[in-house]
Design a protein around this motif. Structure first.
Motif, short mmCIF file in Angstrom:
data_model
loop_
_atom_site.label_atom_id
_atom_site.label_comp_id
_atom_site.label_asym_id
_atom_site.label_seq_id
_atom_site.Cartn_x
_atom_site.Cartn_y
_atom_site.Cartn_z
N ARG A 279 0.82 -1.21 0.00
CA ARG A 279 0.00 0.00 0.00
C ARG A 279 0.86 1.26 0.00
O ARG A 279 0.51 2.26 -0.58
CB ARG A 279 -0.94 -0.03 1.21
CG ARG A 279 -1.87 1.12 1.27
CD ARG A 279 -2.90 1.04 2.36
NE ARG A 279 -2.59 0.11 3.42
CZ ARG A 279 -3.50 -0.55 4.11
NH1 ARG A 279 -4.75 -0.42 3.82
NH2 ARG A 279 -3.15 -1.36 5.09
N GLY A 280 2.01 1.23 0.69
CA GLY A 280 2.93 2.35 0.68
C GLY A 280 2.65 3.42 1.70
O GLY A 280 3.41 4.36 1.86
N ARG A 281 1.57 3.32 2.39
CA ARG A 281 1.24 4.31 3.43
C ARG A 281 0.44 3.61 4.52
O ARG A 281 -0.15 2.56 4.28
CB ARG A 281 0.44 5.45 2.84
CG ARG A 281 -0.85 5.01 2.18
CD ARG A 281 -1.62 6.18 1.59
NE ARG A 281 -2.72 5.71 0.78
CZ ARG A 281 -3.84 5.17 1.25
NH1 ARG A 281 -4.03 5.03 2.53
NH2 ARG A 281 -4.80 4.78 0.43
N PRO A 282 0.41 4.18 5.70
CA PRO A 282 -0.37 3.55 6.77
C PRO A 282 -1.87 3.59 6.46
O PRO A 282 -2.34 4.45 5.73
CB PRO A 282 -0.08 4.41 8.00
CG PRO A 282 1.08 5.26 7.64
CD PRO A 282 1.15 5.34 6.16
N ALA A 283 -2.58 2.64 7.01
CA ALA A 283 -4.02 2.61 6.83
C ALA A 283 -4.66 3.79 7.55
O ALA A 283 -4.22 4.19 8.62
CB ALA A 283 -4.59 1.31 7.38
N THR A 284 -5.65 4.38 6.94
CA THR A 284 -6.36 5.49 7.56
C THR A 284 -7.85 5.23 7.49
O THR A 284 -8.34 4.56 6.58
CB THR A 284 -6.06 6.82 6.84
OG1 THR A 284 -6.42 6.69 5.47
CG2 THR A 284 -4.59 7.19 6.94
N ARG A 285 -8.54 5.79 8.45
CA ARG A 285 -10.01 5.71 8.43
C ARG A 285 -10.55 6.94 7.76
O ARG A 285 -9.93 8.00 7.78
CB ARG A 285 -10.54 5.60 9.86
CG ARG A 285 -10.18 4.30 10.49
CD ARG A 285 -10.88 4.15 11.79
NE ARG A 285 -10.54 2.85 12.36
CZ ARG A 285 -11.09 2.36 13.43
NH1 ARG A 285 -12.00 3.04 14.07
NH2 ARG A 285 -10.74 1.19 13.88
N SER A 286 -11.72 6.83 7.23
CA SER A 286 -12.30 7.96 6.51
C SER A 286 -12.70 9.09 7.45
O SER A 286 -12.87 10.21 7.03
CB SER A 286 -13.51 7.50 5.70
OG SER A 286 -14.48 6.96 6.57
N GLY A 287 -12.85 8.80 8.73
CA GLY A 287 -13.23 9.84 9.69
C GLY A 287 -14.73 9.98 9.77
O GLY A 287 -15.50 9.32 9.09
N SER A 288 -15.14 10.89 10.62
CA SER A 288 -16.57 11.09 10.80
C SER A 288 -17.14 11.88 9.63
O SER A 288 -16.48 12.72 9.04
CB SER A 288 -16.85 11.81 12.11
OG SER A 288 -16.23 13.08 12.08
#
Length: 100
Positions: free
Chosen positions: A76-85
């Motif tokens: 993926r090349g980057r940390p996983a992120t959540r879309s947020g609220s």
């Protein structure tokens, strides 16, 4: 099961139980990790049902699916992120129409 796991695989199996005084729902971290992993596996079409006739073939399919999950995360090349609220959109009711 605990003894079998230790003798056969050399792993300690810990059974996570809810606390006796617990009321209502509370996330149990280790159990949640296992259930999350099962949900990732069932996202693979072949693993949604037990189609395989032999346990060895079933284990191979699980390993194949987990390898795909790990490779996808590593590349993926980057940390996983959540879309947020997401902002709440209020709906206004009019007698004739509903507007967003």
């Amino acid at each position: 099961m605990v003894d079998w796991s230790r003798q056969t695989h050399g792993r300690d199996l810990e059974i996570v139980r809810k606390e006796p005084d617990q009321r209502g729902f509370r996330v149990q971290s280790k159990r949640w990790a296992v259930e999350r992993t099962f949900s990732w596996l069932t996202a693979h079409r072949r693993l949604t049902r037990d189609y395989e006739a032999s346990p060895a073939r079933s284990e191979t399919m699980i390993r194949w699916a987990m390898t795909g999950i790990m490779v996808r995360r590593l590349t993926r090349g980057r940390p996983a992120t959540r879309s947020g609220s997401r902002p709440l959109i209020r709906m206004e009711r009019n007698e004739d129409t509903v507007r967003a």
